[in-house]
Structure formats: C-alpha cells, structure tokens
Design a protein around this motif. Structure first.
Motif, PDB file in Angstrom:
ATOM      1  N   HIS A  45       0.967  -1.122  -0.014  1.00  0.00           N
ATOM      2  CA  HIS A  45       0.047  -0.131  -0.034  1.00  0.00           C
ATOM      3  C   HIS A  45       0.944   1.191   0.133  1.00  0.00           C
ATOM      4  CE1 HIS A  45      -2.856  -2.732   2.138  1.00  0.00           C
ATOM      5  NE2 HIS A  45      -3.011  -3.076   0.749  1.00  0.00           N
ATOM      6  N   ARG A  48      -1.042   3.958   4.223  1.00  0.00           N
ATOM      7  CA  ARG A  48      -1.566   2.945   5.217  1.00  0.00           C
ATOM      8  C   ARG A  48      -1.988   3.683   6.347  1.00  0.00           C
ATOM      9  NH1 ARG A  48       4.183   2.525   6.334  1.00  0.00           N
ATOM     10  NH2 ARG A  48       4.678   3.601   8.431  1.00  0.00           N
ATOM     11  N   VAL A  49      -3.041   3.073   6.855  1.00  0.00           N
ATOM     12  CA  VAL A  49      -3.848   3.522   8.172  1.00  0.00           C
ATOM     13  C   VAL A  49      -3.134   2.827   9.235  1.00  0.00           C
ATOM     14  CG1 VAL A  49      -5.981   3.949   9.142  1.00  0.00           C
ATOM     15  CG2 VAL A  49      -5.921   3.995   6.846  1.00  0.00           C
ATOM     16  N   ASN A  50      -2.119   3.473  10.000  1.00  0.00           N
ATOM     17  CA  ASN A  50      -1.699   2.940  11.237  1.00  0.00           C
ATOM     18  C   ASN A  50      -2.599   3.196  12.299  1.00  0.00           C
ATOM     19  OD1 ASN A  50       0.638   2.975   9.952  1.00  0.00           O
ATOM     20  ND2 ASN A  50       1.534   4.629  11.262  1.00  0.00           N
ATOM     21  N   ARG A  51      -2.545   1.845  13.154  1.00  0.00           N
ATOM     22  CA  ARG A  51      -3.618   1.860  14.182  1.00  0.00           C
ATOM     23  C   ARG A  51      -2.889   1.678  15.391  1.00  0.00           C
ATOM     24  NH1 ARG A  51      -6.504  -3.240  14.290  1.00  0.00           N
ATOM     25  NH2 ARG A  51      -4.470  -3.826  15.174  1.00  0.00           N
ATOM     26  N   MET A  67      -1.226   7.304   6.698  1.00  0.00           N
ATOM     27  CA  MET A  67       0.187   7.559   6.457  1.00  0.00           C
ATOM     28  C   MET A  67       0.539   7.520   4.871  1.00  0.00           C
ATOM     29  SD  MET A  67       2.928   6.669   9.097  1.00  0.00           S
ATOM     30  CE  MET A  67       4.414   7.389   9.327  1.00  0.00           C
ATOM     31  N   TYR A 113       9.593   7.447   7.809  1.00  0.00           N
ATOM     32  CA  TYR A 113       8.261   7.065   7.893  1.00  0.00           C
ATOM     33  C   TYR A 113       7.770   5.731   7.443  1.00  0.00           C
ATOM     34  CZ  TYR A 113       8.422  11.911   8.175  1.00  0.00           C
ATOM     35  OH  TYR A 113       8.768  13.293   8.711  1.00  0.00           O
ATOM     36  N   SER A 114       9.034   5.085   6.720  1.00  0.00           N
ATOM     37  CA  SER A 114       8.800   3.562   6.195  1.00  0.00           C
ATOM     38  C   SER A 114       7.477   3.690   5.289  1.00  0.00           C
ATOM     39  CB  SER A 114       8.597   2.656   7.325  1.00  0.00           C
ATOM     40  OG  SER A 114       9.653   2.723   7.991  1.00  0.00           O
ATOM     41  N   VAL A 115       7.358   4.572   4.150  1.00  0.00           N
ATOM     42  CA  VAL A 115       6.179   4.715   3.458  1.00  0.00           C
ATOM     43  C   VAL A 115       6.384   4.062   1.849  1.00  0.00           C
ATOM     44  CG1 VAL A 115       4.722   6.331   4.638  1.00  0.00           C
ATOM     45  CG2 VAL A 115       6.354   7.205   3.106  1.00  0.00           C
TER      46      VAL A 115
ATOM     47  N   LYS B  69       8.988  -5.745   4.671  1.00  0.00           N
ATOM     48  CA  LYS B  69       8.873  -4.217   4.692  1.00  0.00           C
ATOM     49  C   LYS B  69       9.720  -3.294   5.287  1.00  0.00           C
ATOM     50  CE  LYS B  69       6.114  -0.534   3.690  1.00  0.00           C
ATOM     51  NZ  LYS B  69       4.826  -0.068   3.711  1.00  0.00           N
ATOM     52  N   ASP B 395       8.642   4.167  13.443  1.00  0.00           N
ATOM     53  CA  ASP B 395       7.088   4.004  13.597  1.00  0.00           C
ATOM     54  C   ASP B 395       6.821   2.866  13.900  1.00  0.00           C
ATOM     55  OD1 ASP B 395       4.536   3.726  13.436  1.00  0.00           O
ATOM     56  OD2 ASP B 395       4.493   4.033  11.170  1.00  0.00           O
ATOM     57  N   PHE B 397       4.275   0.966  14.228  1.00  0.00           N
ATOM     58  CA  PHE B 397       3.291   0.126  13.805  1.00  0.00           C
ATOM     59  C   PHE B 397       3.669  -0.662  12.686  1.00  0.00           C
ATOM     60  CE2 PHE B 397      -0.075  -0.307  10.320  1.00  0.00           C
ATOM     61  CZ  PHE B 397      -1.000  -0.910  11.140  1.00  0.00           C
ATOM     62  N   ILE B 398       5.013  -0.490  12.240  1.00  0.00           N
ATOM     63  CA  ILE B 398       5.373  -1.528  11.150  1.00  0.00           C
ATOM     64  C   ILE B 398       6.513  -2.371  11.623  1.00  0.00           C
ATOM     65  CG2 ILE B 398       4.674  -0.100   9.088  1.00  0.00           C
ATOM     66  CD1 ILE B 398       7.850   0.538   9.343  1.00  0.00           C
TER      67      ILE B 398
END
Lengths: 232, 469
Positions: A45, A48-51, A67, A113-115, B69, B395, B397-398
């Motif tokens: 993606h 992404r939607v971090n939760r 994000m 941000y690891s995007v 990832k 982050d 989350f990942i």
C-alpha cells in the motif's frame, strides 16, 4: 506557476475505514499480493492507516493515523539513491522514475516514515482485472521501489486541461484518489502557493503538526490534531 | 623431500641448501594431492549451487528471500560488511609489518595479502547480488549516456563502490608487486607452460642490484599508500549506515568502530588461514609458533579495543535515552538476545582470557579456538548492526522481524565457497610464501644480545640508506 502541493489530514475526521487505501490501490495499479505475502509484512500500500492503542484494555481506544508519503522538502530518500531514481520534481514532489531504479532499497531504509514499498515479485493481474489497470501509469516490474506520488498522473492531467483551456489550475482541480474517496473528508489536497486555496486556509489551524518534525525532513503532509473533550 | 619437524638450524638453511628451502616453501606449487582436488571440487560445487540459487532469485524476484517491509536489508548486507571487514587485515598487517621492518613478518605476508584480495572480490560482488534489478547494475556506473544521466555522488552507496574498487585495485597491485621476485624465482625453476606463464608475470626481473633497489622503493611506497586506503574503506562502508537517518545507525562512532571490528575479524581470519596453510602445505618449519604468538598478541589488543568501542556505543545511547534508539538497543535484550549473546561471548568472553595466556597463543590448535569464535562473533555483530535497526524503525506500527531463507543462506555459502576456491587456485599457481622475503630474513638477520635477551635483528640492506637519502 510554481506549485507547492500539500496534503492536510484531519485526525478528528478519520475513522480508520481504509477507503483511502483501496482507492489508492485501484488508481495506481498497486497489486493485491495475497494472504501469504501479507503475512510476511510485504503489503504494497502506498498509503496505510496506522492503528495505535491508547490506554489499557477495557478503556482501550484505537487511534488511526493515515500515512501516505510525506513528500519531504528535504527528503532522506533522494539523497541516498545511487542512480537518481528518486528525485525532487519541479512541483517539489518526491518523484520516482521506476525504470531507473535498480533496487538497492536504501531509500526505504532511510525513510523514517517507512512509506516506500518494494516489488518483491512480478505481479499478475488475472483476467478481467487487467482491464481495470490505469493506462496513465506504468505497471512496475520486480525489484523496483515505489511510493505515493500524490497521484502525479492526476496533477499532470489537470495541468494539461488547464493549459488547453488557457487558464491557471484552480483550487480543487487536482484531487488524489485517497482524498476523493475519503468518506468523512479527512484528507484534503491543494496548492499552498495559492493564497486562497482551501488547504492554505486549513493549515492556519492551530491544531496542525507534522510527523517526526525533529528529524528535519520538512514533510509536505500536515496533520490536524485530534481534539479531546465533550462529544468526542 | 622430507616433511620433518622444525629444525633448529633453519638460520643456516639458506646458505647450505637453497634448493631444499625452495622445495619446502613451494610445496603448494609443486605437489598436488587428491585432497586439493577434493577441496576444489567441493568448493566449486557449492559455488555453482550458490550461483544457481542467485539466478533463481534474480528470475523470480527478491520475494524468495526473507526480506520484508521494514527490514529491507539483511543477511546480504551484513555479509558484505563482514567480508569487507575480513579483507582488512591482510594488506594492513602486511603493510605495517613491512614499514616497521618487523623481522617475523616474512612468512605471513603473502597469505595475508591474498586473503585481502579474495575477500574483497567476494565482498565486492555482494552489492550486486542484493540489488532488486541486478541486470541494471550498470546504471550506477558513470558511463557516458545519451540522456546525460550520472550516478548520484551524494549517495554513500556510490562512495562505497568507489572505495571498494580502489582498495581492490590497490591490494591487487600490492600483492603483485610484492610477488615479482618470487615469480622470477619460479620462472627459473620451472619448465613448460609454467615457465612461459611466470616469465610473462615476472616482467623480466633478473635480480640485479638496480632492480632490487627499485623493488624495495616500490614495495615501501605501496605499503605507505595502502594504509590510509585500508582505513578509509571501512570508514566509508560504515557510512552506508552512519549517514542514514535510521536509529541505531546514525552514530558518529561507526567509522572507527567498523575499522576496529574489521581489523579484529581480519586478524582472526589471518590466524585461521595461516593454520590451514601450515597444515596443508607442511610449512611447520616456516610458520612457527612465534608467528601465532605475535598474531595472538595483536588479536588480544584488538579484543580489548573492540570491547571498549562497543561499550562507548552503548554508553552514549544509554546516556541520551533517545526513545527511538533506545527501542533498537532494547531489542538486543529481547528478540535479538541470541544474536547479542553470541556476539558478546564469541568476541570477548571466550577470546580475551584465552589470548592472555602464552600457552594458548603458542599452540596452533588452541589459538584456533579464539580465532574461530571471533569470526563467528563478528558475523553476529554485523547482523546485529544491520537488522535490529531496521526491524525497530521510528514508527512502531510497522515493526517486524526478519529471518533469512534458504535462498540467502545458499547464496552466502556460495560466496564463502568462492573465497575458498580462489584461494586454493592461487596457492596452486602462485608462491603462497614470500620466498624472497624469507630468504632476505635468513641472510640479513643476526641474533643480537640486548640485556639478557637474544632478539632477531635485521641488518640494513646495502645501498638502501643512500636510496632513501
């Protein structure tokens, strides 16, 4: 005219529904990788939607944080790419030239941000799914890094239309897929160079903040803080 | 020829029986045993397997590895740092010992220099293996393209490529120049195609006074030039990490720390290689316990230095308690505890007390224990540098963990086999012992009594003083 594209994400409005993720996948030819691969943490993606969870179990509350790529003004990813596959384009976006990428993955390591996502395989679109591929975008090959581009194809299309009609781009001409589809309207996209645009007005909000600002990346995505209090 | 135990009168060997000395030192070139064929066969098979798996990975995609990832780098990059690190000692030890005129250096030189060259060749290939699109690697070369696209010189990966190439070319030149008198010797002693081969390589070296003088000047010059290159190469490899924004990598101590780690693992590698050479080519009379004792002392110093650097790296993180870095270091005590314990035990707890004992340093079988444990510990250290920092990114989350698959293990086994194969072939076709240096040592050293101790002392080569003046 020089543009300063930016996105505002109102966390007060985000419900964590994930519609933005689906819209982005459909718009940008992002493959669906399947359960096994997803289990290996290889989701592709672009947004992404971090939760996160706040508080302990009975009173636990989910916090959602969409994000996308932050389109940093001082992007750590651009600096480290050995072949200039990722670069700063004329609109100030972090663009990506897919067929220049050799897949060192250093940009992903350097992105706080690891995007950024990586093409682990050559993905196939089974019939009739191949019919829904967007012709405005490449289908990326294996071994290539990819990322959110603020739907650069839509920005291009809007520029072309405006040029044909002999006018400047108006506020609202460009809407990325995620912002277009967001049911509560949490995502807002626009040009900060235009003093009258909605985003310019919205970013005067005192709730604004940017992620990991201490790193000095100067992200173009600005968040509006969730408010606490009665009725929320 | 006989393979007897070390002789006490080795000092007079050169004078009395030059032919016997040559035969002893060139055993690797002269005698080919079935063990050699077996070794080459096994190494070749493993290398072939690694190549097949690499091609499979390139055809199917990086998805067959364990990468995910946040952990985009893993075993390959750790191995890259490890191999480049291993390359450090050969040339560095050789250059430093040449410059300081250490008399015991001669038998260690060639084997160590060859180790540098081959580990660099292996390490230099790994960046290509790890690319997502290996077939496009030439994009990173500064070739004249009609689109005027140039590589990005701001990227530490480019610095890295240049540093490794420079070091490889430098060490190969150093190795070759140091080998010329020995190649000339082999030329004189061989016949057939070997004679032609060595004639071409020895560049018409006849051993005249002038040639020797030039040879000494050249090898000294190369030794001086190679030291800063060696130090800079591993600093630059460390900048691949230190220049990134990743917590745990972004640290100013990385450059000296990597260099120390590199020399540390490199000396351990030299000890192992020397022990194998000694056994395989019956060089007991040349590679004496004295050499292992000296290398052991160096290794002991490096153990302490490595321990100190590791402590300081921890100290700064502990003191500043930056939450992002703290999480990375916290994972050393959690998910990555086995790796962390392997590193600390193999790099410090086992080798340090052992290397303090003279009995261990002087016994070839015993010194192999700390040497092997250091090589394992340094591999664990490289993995620990690369993986936890990525697995515990900014982050939460990942966050995800990483474990290599059979693909990565196979390719890296192939890399190790490539090193073994290159080394075995080199030992077969080139003089693995620096024959002329050993001879020089035998001719020019005398026992001198200083205080109550007899030390080996080198006499100045005739005319050398004038050449330097």
């Amino acid at each position: 005219m020089k543009h300063t594209w930016a996105m505002a994400i109102d966390l007060d409005r985000c419900t964590g529904c994930g519609a933005c993720v689906v819209a982005c996948n459909a718009e940008n030819n992002i493959p669906t990788i399947g359960e096994t691969e997803a289990g290996k943490n290889r989701l592709m993606h672009w947004i992404r939607v971090n939760r996160y969870w706040e508080g302990e179990f009975p009173e636990a509350q989910a916090v959602y944080l969409p994000m996308p790529c932050m389109q940093c003004e001082r992007a750590p990813c651009e600096l480290v790419c050995p072949v200039y596959a990722t670069y700063h384009n004329e609109d100030g976006l972090n663009a990506m030239v897919y067929n220049r990428c050799i897949g060192t993955r250093y940009c992903a390591n350097n992105c706080p941000y690891s995007v950024r996502v990586f093409n682990w395989y050559d993905y196939k679109w089974e019939k009739p799914l191949d019919e829904q591929l967007s012709p405005d975008l490449t289908v990326r090959s294996r071994g290539v890094m990819e990322k959110c581009t603020f739907c650069i194809q839509r920005i291009r299309r809007a520029k072309e239309t405006a040029a044909e009609e002999g006018r400047e781009i108006r506020d609202g001409d460009v809407v990325p897929a995620c912002a277009q589809t967001c049911p509560p309207g949490a995502l807002l996209f626009g040009d900060l160079a235009d003093p009258h645009s909605e985003i310019t007005r919205k970013l005067k909000d005192p709730r604004r903040f940017r992620l990991m600002e201490h790193l000095g990346t100067e992200p173009r995505v600005v968040y509006l803080k969730r408010q606490k209090g009665a009725g929320r | 020829m006989s393979a007897e135990a070390p002789r006490a009168d080795d000092h007079h060997l050169a004078r009395t029986d030059e032919a016997e000395m040559f035969e002893r030192l060139s055993r690797s070139n002269l005698v080919t045993t079935w063990r050699w064929y077996l070794g080459v066969g096994v190494a070749g098979a493993v290398l072939l397997w690694g190549l097949i798996v690499f091609l499979y990975m390139a055809m199917v995609g990086m998805g067959v590895t364990g990468y995910n990832k946040p952990v985009f780098w893993g075993l390959y990059e750790a191995s890259l740092v490890f191999w480049i690190g291993l390359s450090h000692s050969g040339t560095l030890i050789s250059a430093i010992l040449r410059l300081t005129h250490a008399t015991w250096r001669a038998p260690v030189l060639r084997g160590a220099e060859a180790m540098t060259a081959f580990t660099l060749m292996v390490g230099g290939l790994i960046p290509i293996v790890h690319l997502g699109r290996n077939w496009r690697v030439y994009y990173a070369l500064p070739y004249p393209s009609s689109r005027e696209l140039w590589p990005n010189m701001r990227s530490p990966l480019m610095w890295d490529a240049m540093a490794i190439t420079t070091y490889l070319l430098g060490s190969l030149t150093f190795l070759y120049v140091g080998m010329i008198p020995d190649l000339a010797l082999l030329r004189d002693k061989s016949a057939g195609w070997r004679r032609k081969f060595y004639s071409a390589l020895s560049l018409g070296f006849r051993g005249t006074h002038e040639q020797w003088r030039r040879y000494h000047v050249a090898s000294t010059l190369f030794a001086i030039l190679i030291i800063p290159i060696a130090v800079s190469v591993h600093s630059i490899v460390s900048w691949d990490f230190a220049m990134a924004k990743t917590p745990g990598w972004h640290s100013t101590i990385f450059a000296p720390y990597f260099v120390v780690g590199a020399i540390f693992s490199g000396i351990a590698g030299v000890v192992i290689v020397m022990a194998i050479l000694r056994k395989a080519f019956r060089l007991e009379s040349v590679l004496t316990p004295l050499h292992f004792d000296n290398l052991g002392k160096l290794l002991c110093t490096m153990t302490l230095l490595w321990g100190y650097f590791y402590f300081t790296e921890f100290l700064t993180v502990w003191y500043n308690r930056n939450p992002e870095e703290w999480e990375v270091f916290g994972s050393y005590g959690g998910h990555y505890l086995p790796l962390f314990l392997t590193m600390v035990i193999c790099n410090f707890v086992i080798p340090f007390p052992m290397l303090c004992l003279k009995r261990v340093r002087r016994s070839i079988s015993l010194i192999l224990v700390p040497a092997c444990s250091i090589v394992i510990g340094m591999y664990a250290e490289r993995l620990l540098i690369v993986i936890p920092s990525l697995a515990r990114r900014n982050d939460p989350f990942i966050w995800a963990n990483y474990f290599p698959t059979w693909v990565e293990f196979s390719v890296m086994a192939g890399a190790a086999a490539m090193f073994v194969l290159l080394y075995m072939l080199f030992a077969k076709f080139f003089p693995i012992m620096a024959i002329s240096d050993i001879k020089e040592r035998l001719f020019h050293t005398t026992g001198r009594t200083i205080g109550g101790m007899t030390v080996e002392s080198i006499a100045q080569v005739e005319g050398e003083g004038e050449a330097h003046a």
